[in-house]
Design a protein around this motif. Structure first.
Motif, mmCIF file in Angstrom:
data_model
loop_
_atom_site.group_PDB
_atom_site.id
_atom_site.type_symbol
_atom_site.label_atom_id
_atom_site.label_comp_id
_atom_site.label_asym_id
_atom_site.label_seq_id
_atom_site.Cartn_x
_atom_site.Cartn_y
_atom_site.Cartn_z
ATOM 1 N N MET A 109 -8.346 14.204 3.513
ATOM 2 C CA MET A 109 -9.229 13.742 2.435
ATOM 3 C C MET A 109 -10.678 13.757 2.915
ATOM 4 S SD MET A 109 -9.258 10.083 0.424
ATOM 5 C CE MET A 109 -7.607 10.350 -0.206
ATOM 6 N N ILE A 110 -11.588 14.241 2.075
ATOM 7 C CA ILE A 110 -12.998 14.294 2.428
ATOM 8 C C ILE A 110 -13.675 12.997 1.991
ATOM 9 C CG2 ILE A 110 -15.180 15.504 2.048
ATOM 10 C CD1 ILE A 110 -13.562 18.023 1.498
ATOM 11 N N LEU A 111 -14.348 12.352 2.952
ATOM 12 C CA LEU A 111 -15.096 11.123 2.679
ATOM 13 C C LEU A 111 -16.492 11.263 3.256
ATOM 14 C CD1 LEU A 111 -12.418 8.437 3.613
ATOM 15 C CD2 LEU A 111 -13.126 9.082 1.313
ATOM 16 N N ASN A 112 -17.394 10.417 2.794
ATOM 17 C CA ASN A 112 -18.729 10.385 3.355
ATOM 18 C C ASN A 112 -18.634 10.033 4.839
ATOM 19 O OD1 ASN A 112 -21.363 9.806 4.119
ATOM 20 N ND2 ASN A 112 -21.844 8.631 2.281
ATOM 21 N N PRO A 113 -19.042 10.932 5.734
ATOM 22 C CA PRO A 113 -18.892 10.642 7.167
ATOM 23 C C PRO A 113 -19.717 9.448 7.629
ATOM 24 C CG PRO A 113 -20.237 12.608 6.831
ATOM 25 C CD PRO A 113 -19.646 12.250 5.496
ATOM 26 N N ASP A 114 -20.757 9.091 6.866
ATOM 27 C CA ASP A 114 -21.564 7.939 7.259
ATOM 28 C C ASP A 114 -20.786 6.633 7.172
ATOM 29 O OD1 ASP A 114 -23.809 9.418 7.876
ATOM 30 O OD2 ASP A 114 -24.650 9.280 5.860
ATOM 31 N N LEU A 115 -19.684 6.623 6.413
ATOM 32 C CA LEU A 115 -18.861 5.412 6.350
ATOM 33 C C LEU A 115 -18.319 5.044 7.727
ATOM 34 C CD1 LEU A 115 -16.857 6.059 3.049
ATOM 35 C CD2 LEU A 115 -18.485 4.209 3.441
ATOM 36 N N ASP A 116 -18.088 6.042 8.565
ATOM 37 C CA ASP A 116 -17.555 5.774 9.905
ATOM 38 C C ASP A 116 -18.601 5.166 10.830
ATOM 39 O OD1 ASP A 116 -15.054 6.754 9.229
ATOM 40 O OD2 ASP A 116 -15.560 8.810 9.798
ATOM 41 N N ARG A 117 -19.840 5.154 10.396
ATOM 42 C CA ARG A 117 -20.897 4.567 11.221
ATOM 43 C C ARG A 117 -21.037 3.063 10.982
ATOM 44 N NH1 ARG A 117 -26.111 7.855 9.699
ATOM 45 N NH2 ARG A 117 -26.944 6.956 11.637
ATOM 46 N N LEU A 118 -20.396 2.555 9.921
ATOM 47 C CA LEU A 118 -20.488 1.129 9.617
ATOM 48 C C LEU A 118 -19.701 0.313 10.623
ATOM 49 C CD1 LEU A 118 -20.042 1.192 5.730
ATOM 50 C CD2 LEU A 118 -22.177 1.145 7.026
ATOM 51 N N GLN A 119 -20.286 -0.787 11.070
ATOM 52 C CA GLN A 119 -19.618 -1.672 12.019
ATOM 53 C C GLN A 119 -18.906 -2.804 11.274
ATOM 54 O OE1 GLN A 119 -21.371 -2.589 15.734
ATOM 55 N NE2 GLN A 119 -23.091 -1.184 15.481
ATOM 56 N N PRO A 120 -17.897 -3.398 11.879
ATOM 57 C CA PRO A 120 -17.197 -4.509 11.210
ATOM 58 C C PRO A 120 -18.174 -5.620 10.838
ATOM 59 C CG PRO A 120 -16.007 -3.815 13.170
ATOM 60 C CD PRO A 120 -17.324 -3.099 13.199
ATOM 61 N N TYR A 121 -17.924 -6.209 9.674
ATOM 62 C CA TYR A 121 -18.786 -7.284 9.201
ATOM 63 C C TYR A 121 -18.558 -8.522 10.083
ATOM 64 C CZ TYR A 121 -21.862 -8.907 5.490
ATOM 65 O OH TYR A 121 -22.957 -9.336 4.783
ATOM 66 N N PRO A 122 -19.589 -9.374 10.270
ATOM 67 C CA PRO A 122 -19.422 -10.529 11.166
ATOM 68 C C PRO A 122 -18.207 -11.388 10.847
ATOM 69 C CG PRO A 122 -21.722 -10.281 10.567
ATOM 70 C CD PRO A 122 -20.963 -9.277 9.745
ATOM 71 N N PHE A 123 -17.880 -11.536 9.555
ATOM 72 C CA PHE A 123 -16.776 -12.420 9.212
ATOM 73 C C PHE A 123 -15.420 -11.772 9.482
ATOM 74 C CE2 PHE A 123 -20.447 -13.647 6.601
ATOM 75 C CZ PHE A 123 -20.688 -14.874 7.206
ATOM 76 N N GLN A 124 -15.370 -10.447 9.517
ATOM 77 C CA GLN A 124 -14.158 -9.771 9.986
ATOM 78 C C GLN A 124 -13.939 -10.073 11.466
ATOM 79 O OE1 GLN A 124 -15.622 -5.779 8.187
ATOM 80 N NE2 GLN A 124 -13.424 -5.532 8.385
ATOM 81 N N ARG A 125 -15.003 -9.993 12.241
ATOM 82 C CA ARG A 125 -14.906 -10.278 13.666
ATOM 83 C C ARG A 125 -14.540 -11.741 13.903
ATOM 84 N NH1 ARG A 125 -20.237 -8.028 16.477
ATOM 85 N NH2 ARG A 125 -18.961 -8.414 18.352
ATOM 86 N N LEU A 126 -15.087 -12.626 13.076
ATOM 87 C CA LEU A 126 -14.769 -14.048 13.226
ATOM 88 C C LEU A 126 -13.304 -14.310 12.917
ATOM 89 C CD1 LEU A 126 -15.762 -16.935 13.708
ATOM 90 C CD2 LEU A 126 -16.416 -17.043 11.291
ATOM 91 N N ALA A 127 -12.776 -13.662 11.884
ATOM 92 C CA ALA A 127 -11.357 -13.816 11.558
ATOM 93 C C ALA A 127 -10.484 -13.347 12.711
ATOM 94 C CB ALA A 127 -11.025 -13.051 10.279
ATOM 95 N N ALA A 128 -10.856 -12.239 13.332
ATOM 96 C CA ALA A 128 -10.090 -11.734 14.478
ATOM 97 C C ALA A 128 -10.185 -12.697 15.653
ATOM 98 C CB ALA A 128 -10.603 -10.349 14.871
ATOM 99 N N LEU A 129 -11.342 -13.307 15.867
ATOM 100 C CA LEU A 129 -11.526 -14.259 16.958
ATOM 101 C C LEU A 129 -10.609 -15.472 16.797
ATOM 102 C CD1 LEU A 129 -13.343 -15.069 19.460
ATOM 103 C CD2 LEU A 129 -14.780 -16.288 17.799
ATOM 104 N N LYS A 130 -10.413 -15.897 15.541
ATOM 105 C CA LYS A 130 -9.615 -17.093 15.270
ATOM 106 C C LYS A 130 -8.129 -16.799 15.091
ATOM 107 C CE LYS A 130 -11.436 -19.503 11.923
ATOM 108 N NZ LYS A 130 -12.153 -19.802 10.648
ATOM 109 N N ALA A 131 -7.768 -15.533 15.024
ATOM 110 C CA ALA A 131 -6.375 -15.157 14.763
ATOM 111 C C ALA A 131 -5.440 -15.725 15.823
ATOM 112 C CB ALA A 131 -6.255 -13.636 14.712
ATOM 113 N N GLY A 132 -4.340 -16.280 15.364
ATOM 114 C CA GLY A 132 -3.322 -16.806 16.269
ATOM 115 C C GLY A 132 -3.578 -18.212 16.761
ATOM 116 N N ILE A 133 -4.714 -18.804 16.394
ATOM 117 C CA ILE A 133 -5.039 -20.163 16.832
ATOM 118 C C ILE A 133 -4.544 -21.161 15.783
ATOM 119 C CG2 ILE A 133 -6.912 -21.780 17.342
ATOM 120 C CD1 ILE A 133 -8.555 -19.416 18.316
ATOM 121 N N THR A 134 -3.921 -22.224 16.252
ATOM 122 C CA THR A 134 -3.470 -23.294 15.357
ATOM 123 C C THR A 134 -4.260 -24.552 15.681
ATOM 124 O OG1 THR A 134 -1.247 -22.351 15.289
ATOM 125 C CG2 THR A 134 -1.513 -24.630 14.542
#
Length: 402
Positions: free
Chosen positions: A1-26
């Motif tokens: 599938m052809i997509l805008n290649p600039d989409l691959d230059r986007l970095q994860p949003y801060p809240f995605q990274r925060l969710a990953a940081l908290k994953a698995g913690i109770t």
């Protein structure tokens, strides 16, 4: 599938990274979660806007126009004229003002409108830390982002003299955030004029994100704006300037998605042409609510008083365990923390069920390092009692050894 290649230059949003940081913690089940990570105002929406929206639901039966209703543009122009001490006829509602569906989408779309990707190595300058929309807008417009590090040494303010002159020559768009996110630092009018003079010298556009301008201490001086700076510096047509304002923070209406762009008439017209194709007209009921909100200042004063109380309470509790002071504007605390900021955020969540945002997630690595490292952003948007409880838990966490 052809997509805008600039989409691959986007970095994860801060809240995605925060969710990953908290994953698995109770965290402790007996402690209610208190989120201080997202800058989403949670004070009540002003009734004047709610009632206006409810009374305009018949507008759903017609298409809105991209330029917005004349009454809305007039209300916006009147507010900006009062707020930034402009001459009565300086801001023309028909030429200088364009309503937008929240400034987030407008800040992003502007880069798509003004960046010329056919020029060699187009660059978009922005502060660092920064609102990640700026970076994504630059990348998807075919430009490269360039960063101005904001640190305690420069008062968390952009230093144009620290930018290579060749980079200024390649700059097509400069994003400013004044008051700053996350620090709350405020550029004075003289500093704004210096950047405006540089824009004229190097041929670029300034996008002045002023969305936090109405969140400031009630007994303090309101932050200046780029419109007033431009006029008083002799730029009668706001040349090369667009300012962005929103009802999200000022009026606790983030769900309304309502703001405006104002400034250089040529840029406003070009942006209007772009947005006509983009399909960004504001719904008539939202316009009615926006008119009511821009015309009313009483709810803004009440809003500021609520933040005043929260800052006083939280700073008193955290005194002696963190080096903090009330920012000049905004509703964030940009707090230096012991050790690594990601470790601090993860462990605070694990032990006290309080979420803050690591400062390094809001910044990019530059030759000087990551200017957000070692800090966390705390948004005092929750009700007073929740902010107090979060501060007490944080004090306990720090005294126990973060």
């Amino acid at each position: 599938m052809i997509l805008n290649p600039d989409l691959d230059r986007l970095q994860p949003y801060p809240f995605q990274r925060l969710a990953a940081l908290k994953a698995g913690i109770t965290p402790p089940a007996e402690l209610e979660h208190i989120p201080l990570s997202i800058g989403e105002p949670r004070h009540p929406a002003p009734q004047v806007a709610v009632q206006a929206l409810q009374g305009a639901l018949d507008g759903l039966s017609r298409y809105p126009v991209t330029r917005g209703e004349e009454a809305l543009r007039e209300a916006i122009a009147a507010w900006a004229t009062r707020r930034f001490h402009l001459p009565q006829t300086a801001l023309d509602p028909g030429r200088h003002v364009l309503p937008v569906n929240g400034t987030r989408e407008a800040l992003f779309a502007l880069a798509q409108c003004v960046v010329d990707r056919n020029r060699p190595d187009p660059r978009v300058l922005m502060p660092n830390p920064f609102y990640q929309i700026y970076e994504g807008a630059a990348l998807l417009a075919g430009a490269r982002p360039a960063f101005m590090d904001l640190t305690a040494d420069n008062g968390f303010l952009p230093d144009p003299d620290a930018v290579d002159p060749e980079l200024w020559d390649r700059c097509q768009l400069l994003y400013l955030c004044n008051p700053g996110n996350p620090s709350g630092a405020v550029m004075d009018e003289a500093a704004l004029v210096r950047l405006l003079e540089r824009a004229h010298r190097h041929d670029f556009v300034i996008a002045a994100d002023e969305c936090y301008s109405e969140i400031h201490p009630r007994d303090g001086t309101p932050p200046p704006g780029m419109l007033g700076a431009a006029l008083r510096a002799g730029y009668d047509g706001f040349e090369r300037v667009l300012v962005f304002h929103s009802l999200s923070k000022r009026s606790n209406l983030p769900g309304l998605r309502s703001g405006f762009v104002a400034g250089d008439a040529r840029l406003v017209e070009a942006f209007h042409r772009y947005r006509t194709y983009h399909g960004c007209a504001m719904a008539p009921p939202a316009q009615a609510a926006s008119i009511a909100a821009w015309r009313d200042e009483a709810h803004v004063v009440e809003n500021q008083a609520l933040y005043d109380r929260k800052f006083r309470a939280v700073l008193e509790i955290l005194d002696g365990v963190l080096e903090l002071q009330r920012p000049a504007a905004g509703f964030y605390l940009w707090a230096p923390v012991p050790g690594d900021d990601t470790d601090f955020a993860r462990d605070l969540f694990a032990r006290e069920h309080v979420t803050v945002l690591p400062g390094s997630y809001l910044s990019r690595e530059t030759p000087g390092g990551n200017p957000g490292r070692g800090r966390v952003r705390m948004a005092l948007v929750a009700p007073l009692e929740d902010c107090v409880e979060a501060a007490q838990r944080m004090r306990r966490f720090l005294q126990a050894g973060a």
